[in-house]
Design a protein around this motif. Sequence first.
Motif, PDB file in Angstrom:
ATOM      1  N   GLU A 175      60.542  71.957  70.869  1.00  0.00           N
ATOM      2  CA  GLU A 175      59.296  72.463  70.282  1.00  0.00           C
ATOM      3  C   GLU A 175      58.183  72.557  71.325  1.00  0.00           C
ATOM      4  O   GLU A 175      57.758  71.555  71.898  1.00  0.00           O
TER       5      GLU A 175
ATOM      6  N   VAL B 170      47.103  67.032  68.269  1.00  0.00           N
ATOM      7  CA  VAL B 170      47.437  67.818  67.082  1.00  0.00           C
ATOM      8  C   VAL B 170      46.773  69.188  67.201  1.00  0.00           C
ATOM      9  O   VAL B 170      45.587  69.279  67.512  1.00  0.00           O
TER      10      VAL B 170
ATOM     11  N   ILE C  73      56.571  58.474  62.742  1.00  0.00           N
ATOM     12  CA  ILE C  73      55.382  57.602  62.812  1.00  0.00           C
ATOM     13  C   ILE C  73      54.920  57.165  61.418  1.00  0.00           C
ATOM     14  O   ILE C  73      53.959  56.431  61.292  1.00  0.00           O
TER      15      ILE C  73
ATOM     16  N   VAL D 154      63.548  66.612  66.887  1.00  0.00           N
ATOM     17  CA  VAL D 154      62.625  67.497  67.608  1.00  0.00           C
ATOM     18  C   VAL D 154      62.281  66.810  68.921  1.00  0.00           C
ATOM     19  O   VAL D 154      61.952  65.622  68.946  1.00  0.00           O
TER      20      VAL D 154
ATOM     21  N   MET E 181      46.363  72.441  60.139  1.00  0.00           N
ATOM     22  CA  MET E 181      47.376  72.444  61.195  1.00  0.00           C
ATOM     23  C   MET E 181      48.133  73.772  61.147  1.00  0.00           C
ATOM     24  O   MET E 181      48.627  74.182  60.099  1.00  0.00           O
TER      25      MET E 181
ATOM     26  N   GLY F 194      60.801  63.924  63.740  1.00  0.00           N
ATOM     27  CA  GLY F 194      59.687  64.377  64.567  1.00  0.00           C
ATOM     28  C   GLY F 194      58.749  63.254  64.909  1.00  0.00           C
ATOM     29  O   GLY F 194      58.744  62.202  64.253  1.00  0.00           O
ATOM     30  N   ALA F 195      57.978  63.479  65.967  1.00  0.00           N
ATOM     31  CA  ALA F 195      56.889  62.597  66.375  1.00  0.00           C
ATOM     32  C   ALA F 195      57.371  61.213  66.812  1.00  0.00           C
ATOM     33  O   ALA F 195      56.675  60.220  66.603  1.00  0.00           O
ATOM     34  N   GLY F 196      58.544  61.134  67.430  1.00  0.00           N
ATOM     35  CA  GLY F 196      58.999  59.842  67.950  1.00  0.00           C
ATOM     36  C   GLY F 196      60.486  59.801  68.215  1.00  0.00           C
ATOM     37  O   GLY F 196      61.168  60.825  68.154  1.00  0.00           O
ATOM     38  N   MET F 197      60.968  58.581  68.490  1.00  0.00           N
ATOM     39  CA  MET F 197      62.381  58.349  68.797  1.00  0.00           C
ATOM     40  C   MET F 197      63.117  57.929  67.533  1.00  0.00           C
ATOM     41  O   MET F 197      62.759  56.921  66.917  1.00  0.00           O
TER      42      MET F 197
ATOM     43  N   LEU G   5      59.334  61.929  59.375  1.00  0.00           N
ATOM     44  CA  LEU G   5      58.207  61.766  60.302  1.00  0.00           C
ATOM     45  C   LEU G   5      58.268  60.326  60.808  1.00  0.00           C
ATOM     46  O   LEU G   5      58.014  59.381  60.051  1.00  0.00           O
TER      47      LEU G   5
ATOM     48  N   HIS H 263      51.460  67.985  65.355  1.00  0.00           N
ATOM     49  CA  HIS H 263      51.677  67.072  66.480  1.00  0.00           C
ATOM     50  C   HIS H 263      52.455  67.788  67.583  1.00  0.00           C
ATOM     51  O   HIS H 263      53.525  68.324  67.310  1.00  0.00           O
ATOM     52  N   ILE H 264      51.922  67.804  68.795  1.00  0.00           N
ATOM     53  CA  ILE H 264      52.543  68.614  69.854  1.00  0.00           C
ATOM     54  C   ILE H 264      52.778  67.828  71.144  1.00  0.00           C
ATOM     55  O   ILE H 264      52.140  66.813  71.394  1.00  0.00           O
TER      56      ILE H 264
ATOM     57  N   ALA I 192      60.130  67.356  72.823  1.00  0.00           N
ATOM     58  CA  ALA I 192      59.106  68.140  73.513  1.00  0.00           C
ATOM     59  C   ALA I 192      59.270  68.014  75.026  1.00  0.00           C
ATOM     60  O   ALA I 192      58.418  68.457  75.783  1.00  0.00           O
TER      61      ALA I 192
ATOM     62  N   HIS J 225      48.534  61.341  70.703  1.00  0.00           N
ATOM     63  CA  HIS J 225      49.302  62.324  69.930  1.00  0.00           C
ATOM     64  C   HIS J 225      48.413  63.495  69.525  1.00  0.00           C
ATOM     65  O   HIS J 225      47.852  63.553  68.451  1.00  0.00           O
TER      66      HIS J 225
HETATM   67  O1  TUI Z   1      56.155  66.126  64.220  1.00  0.00           O
HETATM   68  C1  TUI Z   1      55.818  67.234  64.522  1.00  0.00           C
HETATM   69  N1  TUI Z   1      54.700  67.820  64.035  1.00  0.00           N
HETATM   70  C2  TUI Z   1      53.819  67.227  63.177  1.00  0.00           C
HETATM   71  S1  TUI Z   1      53.955  65.698  62.530  1.00  0.00           S
HETATM   72  C3  TUI Z   1      52.528  65.882  61.716  1.00  0.00           C
HETATM   73  S2  TUI Z   1      51.867  64.649  60.696  1.00  0.00           S
HETATM   74  C4  TUI Z   1      50.604  64.060  61.613  1.00  0.00           C
HETATM   75  N2  TUI Z   1      49.443  63.991  60.993  1.00  0.00           N
HETATM   76  C5  TUI Z   1      48.383  63.518  61.633  1.00  0.00           C
HETATM   77  C6  TUI Z   1      48.467  63.103  62.942  1.00  0.00           C
HETATM   78  C7  TUI Z   1      49.642  63.199  63.597  1.00  0.00           C
HETATM   79  C8  TUI Z   1      50.742  63.685  62.930  1.00  0.00           C
HETATM   80  C9  TUI Z   1      52.012  67.085  61.957  1.00  0.00           C
HETATM   81  N3  TUI Z   1      52.751  67.825  62.769  1.00  0.00           N
HETATM   82  N4  TUI Z   1      56.573  67.968  65.370  1.00  0.00           N
HETATM   83  C10 TUI Z   1      57.718  67.437  65.995  1.00  0.00           C
HETATM   84  C11 TUI Z   1      57.384  66.899  67.324  1.00  0.00           C
HETATM   85  N5  TUI Z   1      57.851  65.784  67.770  1.00  0.00           N
HETATM   86  N6  TUI Z   1      56.567  67.461  68.227  1.00  0.00           N
HETATM   87  C12 TUI Z   1      56.553  66.631  69.296  1.00  0.00           C
HETATM   88  C13 TUI Z   1      57.371  65.579  68.996  1.00  0.00           C
HETATM   89  C14 TUI Z   1      57.704  64.432  69.783  1.00  0.00           C
HETATM   90  C15 TUI Z   1      56.808  63.889  70.683  1.00  0.00           C
HETATM   91  C16 TUI Z   1      57.148  62.734  71.390  1.00  0.00           C
HETATM   92  C17 TUI Z   1      58.944  63.829  69.600  1.00  0.00           C
HETATM   93  C18 TUI Z   1      59.275  62.698  70.286  1.00  0.00           C
HETATM   94  C19 TUI Z   1      58.377  62.157  71.168  1.00  0.00           C
HETATM   95  O2  TUI Z   1      58.794  61.055  71.812  1.00  0.00           O
HETATM   96  C20 TUI Z   1      57.869  60.239  72.452  1.00  0.00           C
HETATM   97  C21 TUI Z   1      58.400  58.867  72.387  1.00  0.00           C
HETATM   98  O3  TUI Z   1      59.123  58.536  73.333  1.00  0.00           O
HETATM   99  O4  TUI Z   1      58.103  58.220  71.390  1.00  0.00           O
END
Ligand code: TUI
Length: 315
Positions: free
Chosen positions: A138, A230, A74, A117, A278, A96-99, A72, A145-146, A119, A228
């Motif tokens: 995804e 959710v 972040i 992952v 979630m 997930g959730a970033g670069m 993860l 996180h979506i 989006a 971000h």
């Molecule tokens: O990561 C996920 N799903 C998640 S992480 C999570 S833990 C959390 N808890 C509380 C608040 C927030 C998160 C719960 N579910 N899925 C993979 C995913 N990655 N979905 C979307 C992305 C994504 C979004 C933007 C990946 C890269 C991205 O890049 C943006 C940037 O340039 O930074």
Amino acid sequence: MIRTAVCDLLGIDYPIIQGGMAWVATAELASAVSNAGGFGIIGAGNAPGEWVRSQIRLTRELTDKPFGVNVLLISPTAQEVVRVALEEKVRAVTTGAGMPGPFLAELKERGIVVMPVVASVALARRLERMGADALIAEGMESGGHIGEITSFPLVPQVVDAVRVPVIAAGGIADGRGLVAALALGAQGVQMGTRFVCSQECIAHPEYKRKIVEAKDRSTVATGYRLGHPVRAIENRFTRHFAELEERGEISEQELIEFGTGKLRLSAIEGDVENGSVMAGQVSGLINDIRPAREIIASMVREAEEIIAGLQRFRC
Ligand code: TUI
């Protein structure tokens, strides 16, 4: 036989990957999915590297099949989790959730398959250039996180933009979803919510019950103000969060603090009213809690039957 390039990349029988969900994707679930011919993943979430190491070792006691770790991005512990994944030489890392930035090259150099992952198409293109082995596209039907695009338009656009295999995620829970993903050009699927409702998943029974009882419109996305969003099942927590978010009097920091610890509260403690449940929009399609092996076997059987039935449309 549903075999694709993803099966060879990961050393698995079926192109079915389990989402690396924080708190609930532990060694128990990952090993069950891998033992059933899919690809199990340990979700690091915000856990320390040493917790991930102990989960990797436990998974190795429970299966001799390949499995992976989700980082993860972040999380403040992301860097130590990557180090542990390198030291323990897991088969693959999903991010997930970033670069993933410099982690990507570092993992690849040491022979670990990297599957970020994404989006959006732009991110997919960038990560392919940086050396990703496959991409998980995804859709915003997913739980947690979506992004902003649903799976149906996202997956084929990512497929057209890159040469590496694409794995579809978001809105998939059965054989129909698997066939649809393959039709869109994906070479595999990743499922989270469906595997939460497996017998082996350690999520609290109340959390699983919320998913089993959910209908098509039971989930909501909150947190757009924080950048971000959710997705979770609507409950007292999401209503309170949405209200705070709309009122605007509360600072972003206070909003983040309000959300902190709420996944653990529901998934581990079982407080499914005050915690964040979630789950994806596909929750309405999930009506039972079954062993991971059965989930995978029935999904593959159903997909094969659908593909055979579709032959009547042959020109
Ligand atoms: O990561 C996920 N799903 C998640 S992480 C999570 S833990 C959390 N808890 C509380 C608040 C927030 C998160 C719960 N579910 N899925 C993979 C995913 N990655 N979905 C979307 C992305 C994504 C979004 C933007 C990946 C890269 C991205 O890049 C943006 C940037 O340039 O930074």
